[in-house]
Scaffold this active site. Structure first.
Site, PDB file in Angstrom:
ATOM      1  N   GLU A 187      41.891  45.887  33.197  1.00  0.00           N
ATOM      2  CA  GLU A 187      42.820  44.772  32.979  1.00  0.00           C
ATOM      3  C   GLU A 187      43.327  44.719  31.533  1.00  0.00           C
ATOM      4  O   GLU A 187      43.299  43.671  30.885  1.00  0.00           O
ATOM      5  CB  GLU A 187      42.148  43.453  33.370  1.00  0.00           C
ATOM      6  CG  GLU A 187      41.763  43.396  34.846  1.00  0.00           C
ATOM      7  CD  GLU A 187      41.119  42.090  35.256  1.00  0.00           C
ATOM      8  OE1 GLU A 187      40.470  41.449  34.408  1.00  0.00           O
ATOM      9  OE2 GLU A 187      41.262  41.697  36.418  1.00  0.00           O
ATOM     10  N   GLU A 256      41.573  44.623  43.146  1.00  0.00           N
ATOM     11  CA  GLU A 256      40.973  43.287  43.235  1.00  0.00           C
ATOM     12  C   GLU A 256      41.863  42.380  44.077  1.00  0.00           C
ATOM     13  O   GLU A 256      42.817  41.786  43.572  1.00  0.00           O
ATOM     14  CB  GLU A 256      40.741  42.670  41.852  1.00  0.00           C
ATOM     15  CG  GLU A 256      39.657  43.360  41.055  1.00  0.00           C
ATOM     16  CD  GLU A 256      39.262  42.603  39.793  1.00  0.00           C
ATOM     17  OE1 GLU A 256      39.653  41.420  39.655  1.00  0.00           O
ATOM     18  OE2 GLU A 256      38.567  43.196  38.946  1.00  0.00           O
TER      19      GLU A 256
END
Length: 732
Positions: A187, A256
């Site tokens: 991320e 995710e």
């Protein structure tokens, strides 16, 4: 003789084949990718994955969790690797107990699933310090997650350590093991803009370093649009049907798919309707996606002081298909299982062609995939948030509920609709276990003696973690202030006011041994101020401030530089000469509590400790109090929890092992009705308003012995241990 050998050879071959068929152990040799999918042993695959983090459950739970994941239709178990758990001090490694990564991966392999190993080593994950060990912050010249030599050296060293361990156990698919994917970094895109060229340079270095480790499996970077070849960039979010990889020859992967959301002390408990989650997954598949990972499939528990945030709860349930305690949550578990079965029926066509999209109405579409021999798969979609739709497809009539997708593996018959839920909702109860607490005792922290042992003294206010190195949540700040006998408040005037400005996360204030109150920040606003009138006396007055951390930050630009503790100002207002700023006078610092230094949580703690026993132990409800009691393990095999509603804020231990921080912070929010239809965000479907965010705390049965289990609580605010109980979690 030759005939006999041939017969024996055939028998041996049959037995080996039977053993392999009977065994579910994964055997791989080749993992690559193309524009459509991950390719395993030459075959494109639609892969369904679920996150289970090994430190958030116990080794005794792992096999059951993984079997439930497999039965739920998953192909892959996804996990981060937690650097601060594995290397608590430089060069000292821990791969035991809940951190036994090898055992966890072996268990996955034996159950018959693949592994996506997300090494990071930055994990975010609402985990303390984002998974980084705190000692890393103090390496000379370091700056996290940028083109910085000391950081890159440390990151590469840990990554190499994990990869080499996996190779030694032949865990990579290229060695015949279960690991088919690995992740480097995590991320990074949200932080990249602020870093400029140094950020891009770091991303390229990380990719090159990872590929150079020669694992023989693809590497991914999630939420990193400029991930360089051959790294696959992937998507995280509530929905990812909008996502396209940065090169046309890379597969479309969703690392995710958020099954719910985390909770924070003082907040509500988010719930994500399974109709919407299934809709999001089906939308991704119909757009050509081929890899989906549920974050989380089992969330588990933030045992000890592993919760980050700050203010993340000990429960990391995440509204996942398998709950914190290891029980399936219905209808989420079964509805997704049925979705997975429908998707798998369509796999051959899904990996063979791109979808042909046809408009069926203003809000309705058909996504059609074809393969050889006339194979045809259709996804019929209604994007309308309120109204069902009647559509015609292939000269047949279909009704589509609002905000839903119907899956037709043969372009004719509907086998699944995302909004049509057959499974019944779980009825969860926390019921008495029959186990009572006995031999209750109390130990009061001695406020008066703080500053007399194990201390440092400095002028000015020091940042908390710089002093504690995160070995404890607690840091005492103590100083003395002289009050002139001529002060008018000593002759009946208004008491002066003490103000304390903190960078986070909580503070308990004592003056001359008297408790004047507490103040707290929040996850959104860590900084806060305390203000109270205080009764001072002429001469010397002792001010003692207990600063409390509630998990270190896990996300944000250079969060390693964020301050914790009392680093603002400490001021006395209302003296005859005006305000008195105490911030730059001499302060004494003591890390930790007396009870911590005496190891009161241990079953073998010093018997000379002066515990208050009997009925007196239950009478005191003042702050900074240790309690201990014993209980016998309840019968049965249901999961167990502590009901701590009668307590305030603190930490809890069972037989010396920390079950985490507790806090009866009451939830504020909007807990109105919840409609599955329409775009989901974490504040859309809230529950628990007006109740403690977390009342029950998971007690793993594997931590218990049949008789005489030690419970220790450290209570910061004042609570009633007589109402604490051990309960069973029952699901019907």
């Amino acid at each position: 003789m030759g005939t006999t050998i041939l017969v024996l050879s055939k028998i041996l071959t049959f037995l080996l084949t039977t053993m392999l068929i009977g065994s579910s152990v994964i055997q791989c040799s080749s993992v690559t990718y193309d524009k459509k999918a991950i390719v395993i042993n030459g075959h494109r695959r639609i892969l369904l994955s679920g996150s289970i983090h090994y430190p958030r459950s116990t080794p005794e739970m792992w096999e059951d969790l993984i079997k439930k994941a497999k039965d739920g239709g998953l192909d892959v178990i996804d996990t981060y690797v937690f650097w601060n758990g594995h290397e608590p001090s430089p060069g000292t490694y821990n791969f035991e107990g809940r951190y036994d990564l090898v055992r966890f991966i072996k268990t996955i392999q034996e159950v018959g699933l693949y592994v996506h190993l997300r090494i990071g080593p930055y994990v975010c994950a609402e985990w303390n310090f984002g998974g980084f060990p705190v000692w890393l912050k103090y390496v000379d010249g370091i700056s996290f997650r940028t083109d910085n030599g000391p950081f890159k050296s440390a990151m590469q060293g840990f990554t190499e350590k994990i990869v080499q361990m996996m190779k030694e156990h032949r865990f990579f698919a290229s060695q015949g093991g279960p690991i088919i994917l690995s992740q480097i970094e995590n991320e990074f895109e949200p932080d990249l803009k602020g870093l400029g060229p140094a950020g891009h340079s770091y991303v390229n270095w990380a990719a090159k370093m990872a590929v150079g480790l020669n694992t023989g499996v693809p590497w991914v970077m999630c939420k990193e649009d400029d991930a360089p070849d051959p790294i696959i960039n992937t998507c995280n979010g509530f929905y990812c049907d909008y996502f396209t990889p940065n090169k046309p020859y890379k597969p479309t992967m969703w690392t995710e798919a958020w099954s719910g959301w985390f909770t924070e002390f003082g907040g509500t408990v988010p719930k994500r309707p399974v109709e919407d989650l299934a809709f999001g997954v089906a939308r991704f598949i119909q757009k050509g996606g081929s890899y989906i990972n549920y974050y989380m499939y089992h969330g588990g528990t933030n045992f000890g002081r592993t919760a980050g945030g700050p203010f993340i709860t000990t429960s990391y349930d995440y509204d996942a298909p398998i709950d914190e305690y290891g029980l399936v949550q219905e209808p989420k578990y079964s509805h997704l299982k049925q979705l997975h079965q429908a998707i798998k029926q369509c796999e051959a066509a899904l990996v063979s062609s791109d979808p042909h999209v046809t408009k069926l109405g203003n809000y309705e579409e058909a996504h059609v995939f074809t393969a050889g021999k006339g194979s045809c798969v259709a996804f019929l979609t209604n994007y309308h948030m309120n109204a069902p739709a009647k559509v015609v497809f292939n000269n047949r009539h279909y009704t589509l509920p609002a905000w839903s997708i119907s899956i037709l593996p043969d372009c004719r018959n509907v086998v699944f609709n995302t909004a049509t839920v057959a499974a019944k909702t779980s009825h969860v109860q926390m019921v008495p276990s029959g186990s009572i607490l006995y031999s209750v005792a109390r130990y009061d922290e001695d406020i008066a003696t703080y500053g007399n042992r194990g201390t440092i003294t400095a002028r000015g206010l020091l940042e908390q973690v710089n002093v504690t190195r995160d070995t404890t949540d607690y840091l005492w700040y103590t100083t003395s202030v002289d009050i002139k006998a001529s002060e008018s408040f000593l002759r009946g005037g208004k008491w002066p006011t003490l103000t304390v400005d903190s960078a986070g996360h909580a503070v308990h204030v004592f003056v001359n041994g008297h408790f004047y109150g507490s103040a707290f920040g929040t996850r959104e606003n860590r900084k806060f101020s305390f203000s109270s009138q205080v009764n001072l006396r002429g001469g010397a007055n002792k001010i003692a401030l207990l600063s409390v951390a509630v998990g270190l930050p896990n996300v944000g630009p250079h969060f390693e530089t964020w301050a914790t503790g009392i680093v603002g100002s400490v001021v006395l207002h209302g003296l005859d000469e005006g305000n008195k700023d105490l911030s730059w006078q001499k302060w004494t610092y003591q890390a930790g509590l007396r009870g911590e230094s005496m190891n009161l949580v241990s079953p073998t703690e010093d018997s000379s400790v002066d515990w208050i026993k009997g009925s007196l132990a239950k009478q005191n409800k003042q702050p900074l109090t240790w309690y201990k009691a014993y209980f016998d393990a309840p019968r049965g095999n249901e999961p167990l929890a502590l009901d701590l509603k009668s307590m305030g804020k603190g930490q809890a231990w069972i037989n010396g092992q920390s079950i985490g921080r507790y806090w009866m912070a009451f939830a504020k929010g909007d807990c109105g009705s919840c409609n599955y239809a329409g775009t989901y965000r974490q504040n859309k479907c809230q529950s628990g308003c007006g109740e403690p965010t977390q009342r029950w705390y998971h007690v793993p049965r594997s931590w218990l012995k049949p008789k005489g289990n030690l419970l220790v609580l450290f209570e910061e605010l004042g609570g009633d241990i007589s109402k604490v109980s051990v309960v069973k979690r029952s699901v019907n």
